[in-house]
Design a protein around this motif. Structure first.
Motif, PDB file in Angstrom:
ATOM      1  N   ARG A  53       0.774  -1.283  -0.183  1.00  0.00           N
ATOM      2  CA  ARG A  53       0.085  -0.114  -0.095  1.00  0.00           C
ATOM      3  C   ARG A  53       0.923   1.151   0.111  1.00  0.00           C
ATOM      4  NH1 ARG A  53      -3.734   1.092   4.976  1.00  0.00           N
ATOM      5  NH2 ARG A  53      -5.114  -0.659   4.058  1.00  0.00           N
ATOM      6  N   THR A  54       2.053   1.285   0.629  1.00  0.00           N
ATOM      7  CA  THR A  54       2.762   2.312   0.697  1.00  0.00           C
ATOM      8  C   THR A  54       3.485   2.712  -0.561  1.00  0.00           C
ATOM      9  OG1 THR A  54       3.424   1.759   2.998  1.00  0.00           O
ATOM     10  CG2 THR A  54       4.908   3.190   1.930  1.00  0.00           C
ATOM     11  N   VAL A  55       3.727   1.518  -1.199  1.00  0.00           N
ATOM     12  CA  VAL A  55       4.304   1.800  -2.468  1.00  0.00           C
ATOM     13  C   VAL A  55       3.338   2.213  -3.641  1.00  0.00           C
ATOM     14  CG1 VAL A  55       5.248   0.583  -4.590  1.00  0.00           C
ATOM     15  CG2 VAL A  55       5.987  -0.080  -2.158  1.00  0.00           C
ATOM     16  N   MET A  56       2.146   1.935  -3.418  1.00  0.00           N
ATOM     17  CA  MET A  56       1.095   2.075  -4.498  1.00  0.00           C
ATOM     18  C   MET A  56       0.641   3.702  -3.979  1.00  0.00           C
ATOM     19  SD  MET A  56       0.699  -0.098  -6.458  1.00  0.00           S
ATOM     20  CE  MET A  56       1.207  -1.747  -6.905  1.00  0.00           C
ATOM     21  N   ILE A  57       0.507   4.210  -2.871  1.00  0.00           N
ATOM     22  CA  ILE A  57       0.165   5.688  -2.430  1.00  0.00           C
ATOM     23  C   ILE A  57       1.273   6.283  -3.075  1.00  0.00           C
ATOM     24  CG2 ILE A  57       0.152   7.041  -0.501  1.00  0.00           C
ATOM     25  CD1 ILE A  57      -2.530   5.642  -0.921  1.00  0.00           C
ATOM     26  N   SER A  58       2.472   5.689  -3.023  1.00  0.00           N
ATOM     27  CA  SER A  58       3.462   6.537  -3.374  1.00  0.00           C
ATOM     28  C   SER A  58       3.465   6.881  -4.904  1.00  0.00           C
ATOM     29  CB  SER A  58       4.978   6.140  -2.935  1.00  0.00           C
ATOM     30  OG  SER A  58       5.133   5.984  -1.596  1.00  0.00           O
ATOM     31  N   ALA A  59       3.207   5.886  -5.419  1.00  0.00           N
ATOM     32  CA  ALA A  59       3.014   5.881  -6.945  1.00  0.00           C
ATOM     33  C   ALA A  59       1.829   6.987  -7.408  1.00  0.00           C
ATOM     34  CB  ALA A  59       2.690   4.715  -7.565  1.00  0.00           C
ATOM     35  N   PHE A  60       0.880   7.118  -6.622  1.00  0.00           N
ATOM     36  CA  PHE A  60      -0.282   7.845  -6.816  1.00  0.00           C
ATOM     37  C   PHE A  60       0.209   9.409  -6.460  1.00  0.00           C
ATOM     38  CE2 PHE A  60      -3.929  10.563  -5.093  1.00  0.00           C
ATOM     39  CZ  PHE A  60      -4.650  10.211  -6.136  1.00  0.00           C
ATOM     40  N   TYR A  61       0.911   9.659  -5.333  1.00  0.00           N
ATOM     41  CA  TYR A  61       1.202  10.812  -4.846  1.00  0.00           C
ATOM     42  C   TYR A  61       2.246  11.582  -5.591  1.00  0.00           C
ATOM     43  CZ  TYR A  61      -2.579  11.400  -1.414  1.00  0.00           C
ATOM     44  OH  TYR A  61      -3.774  11.612  -0.858  1.00  0.00           O
ATOM     45  N   ILE A  62       3.023  10.774  -6.290  1.00  0.00           N
ATOM     46  CA  ILE A  62       4.109  11.206  -7.004  1.00  0.00           C
ATOM     47  C   ILE A  62       3.918  12.246  -7.963  1.00  0.00           C
ATOM     48  CG2 ILE A  62       4.698   9.532  -8.784  1.00  0.00           C
ATOM     49  CD1 ILE A  62       7.743   9.535  -7.774  1.00  0.00           C
ATOM     50  N   PHE A  63       2.574  11.935  -8.369  1.00  0.00           N
ATOM     51  CA  PHE A  63       2.162  12.775  -9.497  1.00  0.00           C
ATOM     52  C   PHE A  63       1.736  14.136  -9.102  1.00  0.00           C
ATOM     53  CE2 PHE A  63       2.198   8.715 -11.629  1.00  0.00           C
ATOM     54  CZ  PHE A  63       2.779   9.047 -12.562  1.00  0.00           C
ATOM     55  N   ILE A  64       1.697  14.542  -7.782  1.00  0.00           N
ATOM     56  CA  ILE A  64       1.465  15.745  -7.313  1.00  0.00           C
ATOM     57  C   ILE A  64       2.580  16.760  -7.783  1.00  0.00           C
ATOM     58  CG2 ILE A  64       1.067  17.347  -5.135  1.00  0.00           C
ATOM     59  CD1 ILE A  64      -0.562  15.013  -4.030  1.00  0.00           C
ATOM     60  N   ILE A 120       3.824   9.547   2.756  1.00  0.00           N
ATOM     61  CA  ILE A 120       3.834   9.240   4.218  1.00  0.00           C
ATOM     62  C   ILE A 120       2.333   9.699   4.680  1.00  0.00           C
ATOM     63  CG2 ILE A 120       4.755   9.510   6.323  1.00  0.00           C
ATOM     64  CD1 ILE A 120       7.346   9.646   4.797  1.00  0.00           C
ATOM     65  N   LEU A 121       2.222  11.221   4.379  1.00  0.00           N
ATOM     66  CA  LEU A 121       0.772  11.613   4.876  1.00  0.00           C
ATOM     67  C   LEU A 121      -0.226  10.747   4.512  1.00  0.00           C
ATOM     68  CD1 LEU A 121       1.614  15.192   4.437  1.00  0.00           C
ATOM     69  CD2 LEU A 121       1.573  14.386   6.501  1.00  0.00           C
ATOM     70  N   ALA A 122      -0.689  10.247   3.286  1.00  0.00           N
ATOM     71  CA  ALA A 122      -1.426   9.703   2.915  1.00  0.00           C
ATOM     72  C   ALA A 122      -1.655   8.292   3.724  1.00  0.00           C
ATOM     73  CB  ALA A 122      -1.648   9.336   1.248  1.00  0.00           C
ATOM     74  N   ASP A 123      -0.412   7.609   3.864  1.00  0.00           N
ATOM     75  CA  ASP A 123      -0.460   6.577   4.484  1.00  0.00           C
ATOM     76  C   ASP A 123      -0.841   6.590   5.906  1.00  0.00           C
ATOM     77  OD1 ASP A 123      -0.251   3.609   4.215  1.00  0.00           O
ATOM     78  OD2 ASP A 123       2.031   3.464   4.395  1.00  0.00           O
ATOM     79  N   ILE A 124      -0.531   7.486   6.744  1.00  0.00           N
ATOM     80  CA  ILE A 124      -0.804   7.682   7.962  1.00  0.00           C
ATOM     81  C   ILE A 124      -2.379   7.799   8.081  1.00  0.00           C
ATOM     82  CG2 ILE A 124      -0.974   9.546   9.755  1.00  0.00           C
ATOM     83  CD1 ILE A 124       2.136  10.215   9.100  1.00  0.00           C
ATOM     84  N   LEU A 125      -3.048   8.632   7.133  1.00  0.00           N
ATOM     85  CA  LEU A 125      -4.601   8.637   7.229  1.00  0.00           C
ATOM     86  C   LEU A 125      -5.084   7.293   7.167  1.00  0.00           C
ATOM     87  CD1 LEU A 125      -6.799  11.474   5.873  1.00  0.00           C
ATOM     88  CD2 LEU A 125      -7.228   8.979   5.192  1.00  0.00           C
ATOM     89  N   LEU A 126      -4.527   6.461   6.232  1.00  0.00           N
ATOM     90  CA  LEU A 126      -5.151   5.274   6.124  1.00  0.00           C
ATOM     91  C   LEU A 126      -4.880   4.382   7.091  1.00  0.00           C
ATOM     92  CD1 LEU A 126      -4.184   4.762   2.204  1.00  0.00           C
ATOM     93  CD2 LEU A 126      -6.452   5.303   2.919  1.00  0.00           C
ATOM     94  N   TYR A 127      -3.986   4.354   7.659  1.00  0.00           N
ATOM     95  CA  TYR A 127      -3.802   3.198   8.881  1.00  0.00           C
ATOM     96  C   TYR A 127      -4.199   3.867  10.422  1.00  0.00           C
ATOM     97  CZ  TYR A 127       0.880   4.882   9.668  1.00  0.00           C
ATOM     98  OH  TYR A 127       2.156   5.713  10.205  1.00  0.00           O
ATOM     99  N   VAL A 128      -4.616   5.087  10.467  1.00  0.00           N
ATOM    100  CA  VAL A 128      -5.218   5.564  11.782  1.00  0.00           C
ATOM    101  C   VAL A 128      -6.955   5.543  11.748  1.00  0.00           C
ATOM    102  CG1 VAL A 128      -2.862   6.703  12.522  1.00  0.00           C
ATOM    103  CG2 VAL A 128      -4.731   8.333  11.400  1.00  0.00           C
ATOM    104  N   VAL A 129      -7.462   5.696  10.526  1.00  0.00           N
ATOM    105  CA  VAL A 129      -8.725   5.901  10.382  1.00  0.00           C
ATOM    106  C   VAL A 129      -9.209   4.440   9.830  1.00  0.00           C
ATOM    107  CG1 VAL A 129     -10.442   7.093   9.282  1.00  0.00           C
ATOM    108  CG2 VAL A 129      -8.456   8.191  10.012  1.00  0.00           C
TER     109      VAL A 129
END
Length: 448
Positions: free
Chosen positions: A111-122, A326-335
């Motif tokens: 999930r961390t890798v996939m979230i990174s792939a998504f957010y790298i396009f910001i 990292i920020l996106a991953d934090i939200l996904l695992y604390v909620v």
């Protein structure tokens, strides 16, 4: 990409509509404001209805309004402002819902890798906004063509979303594909999130980051151009089209530093998370606190050395970009999964309302206010923007402090979310006041 196309051709827009810095900043502010108010709507809908269809609807509105904004004549600036506000519909739908789909498709390190792939396009999209916007405007001699290219690319994205994007059950990654079905009111969802300390503190941290990046992204090309004017290496823009070389360079720099920063943040998170349970917010704090002095030096050195400014801007952008995955991953695992879209929406609302919705306008407003002391001086035009920019590093330090506070609570909040997803009640603490006057035998040990 579309968000920063305007910034890439900002000087031409200012000349075309005959507007100042504060009014120019309003173009970004109204876009973010619509994003803010629509995000909670899509968050509520995204936790309850078909997420794929919601994204398709939002992106369709974005395509039409972006294209329409390229046909506004010089006497109807207010129409451009209105259309830029409506453009926020697309980003509100996609940014709120897409990360929750990724969270339901993958778990753990994947999930961390996939979230990174998504957010790298910001950062990549932001950089391409400058590059494509300035390049198209220079090639055609008309800034409006820069806005017409994005809808063409958007149609391709819409087709890919329609035919290739899955819509997994909520919580599928935590329940071996079965999903979680929960019924709760919006008020209950918000109450749960406000009691989640890691969510609240990390949201405040990313708010400071949004303030910083929003102001820098919108004003840096203009700031660098004015710096070169006072150095005598470039002439002030008096006719359209204006020189957009600084937008091109800054865009390319944003793409490269964004890729480096997101990749480095992902690697650091994966390497440290198992050994240091609260590594993620500590990495974010390091990125924010480290970027502040770099950006301060970039601002104060601009009047004497453009290369030195670019070097410190690059270092600062790498450090800031550490945080995106990292920020996106934090939200996904604390909620918990059934409240993630609402969490994404509320976080988006807060970070943009207090962050990049107002920062471009605020920086422009301060610059305009200072420039009245010597309105005809190119030197003072640069210095007024320089002084207003100095607010940004201090906001960066504040964001770093919020992430340090997040590190104090992240482990227990992550465990609580995991237990709720598994259907296990979270432990409840017994207030000391309730057992004063009694004995330990009076306490229900099953809840401790």
């Amino acid at each position: 990409m579309d968000r920063y196309t305007i910034a890439g051709v900002l000087q031409s827009i200012q000349k075309y509509f005959d507007i100042g810095d504060s009014t120019s900043g309003l173009l970004q502010t109204v876009f973010i404001c619509s994003f803010i108010f629509l995000a909670p709507v899509f968050g509520y809908l995204g936790d309850r209805y078909n997420r794929k269809f919601l994204m398709i609807g939002g992106l369709s509105v974005w395509l039409m309004t972006t294209l329409a904004s390229s046909f506004v004549s010089e006497s109807y600036f207010w129409v451009l402002v209105l259309l830029r506000a409506l453009v926020g519909t697309g980003e509100a739908s996609y940014s709120t819902i897409a990360p929750t789909i990724i969270g339901d498709l993958f778990s753990g390190p994947t999930r961390t890798v996939m979230i990174s792939a998504f957010y790298i396009f910001i950062p990549v999209g932001s950089g391409l906004g400058y590059i494509v916007g300035s390049s198209v405007a220079s090639a055609t001699g008309d800034w409006r063509w820069a806005l017409r290219l994005n809808p063409v690319l958007g149609v391709l994205g819409l087709l890919l979303l329609l035919f290739l994007c899955p819509n997994p059950p909520r919580g599928a990654s935590e329940t071996q594909g079965e999903g979680i079905v929960a019924r709760s009111s919006y008020r209950e969802d918000v109450t749960y999130l406000l009691k989640n300390k890691s969510f609240v503190l990390s949201s405040l941290g990313v708010t400071a980051m949004a303030f910083l990046t929003g102001a820098l992204a919108f004003w840096t090309p203009t700031f660098l151009t004015r710096a070169q004017v006072i150095q005598g290496t470039k002439s002030a823009c008096t006719t359209d089209p204006c020189d957009t070389s600084d937008s091109y360079i800054f865009g390319a720099l944003t793409v490269v530093t964004g890729i480096l920063g997101v990749s480095l943040g992902t690697v650091l998170s994966q390497k440290l998370r198992d050994r240091v349970p609260n590594a993620d917010p500590l990495i974010c704090a390091m990125g924010m606190l480290g970027s502040a002095p770099c950006l301060f030096l970039a601002i104060v050195l601009a009047s004497t050395s453009i290369p030195a400014t670019y070097v410190f801007v690059a270092i600062g952008e790498v450090l800031l970009s550490l945080n995106w995955p990292i920020l996106a991953d934090i939200l996904l695992y604390v909620v918990v999964p059934t409240r993630r879209a609402t969490a994404e929406a509320l976080q988006i609302m807060v970070i943009h309302l207090l962050g990049d919705a107002g920062s471009p306008y605020l920086i422009g407003l301060i610059s305009d206010g200072l420039s009245t002391y010597n309105p005809d001086s190119p030197v003072w035009s640069f210095q007024s923007l320089e002084y207003s920019f100095l607010l940004c590093p201090f906001v960066g330090v504040l964001g770093g402090l919020f992430f340090l506070l997040t590190a104090l609570y992240i482990t227990q909040d992550r465990r609580a979310a995991q237990l709720l997803a598994e259907g296990v009640p979270t432990p409840q603490l017994v207030p000391v006041a309730e057992i004063v006057g009694g004995t330990l035998d009076d306490v229900d040990h099953s809840v401790c």
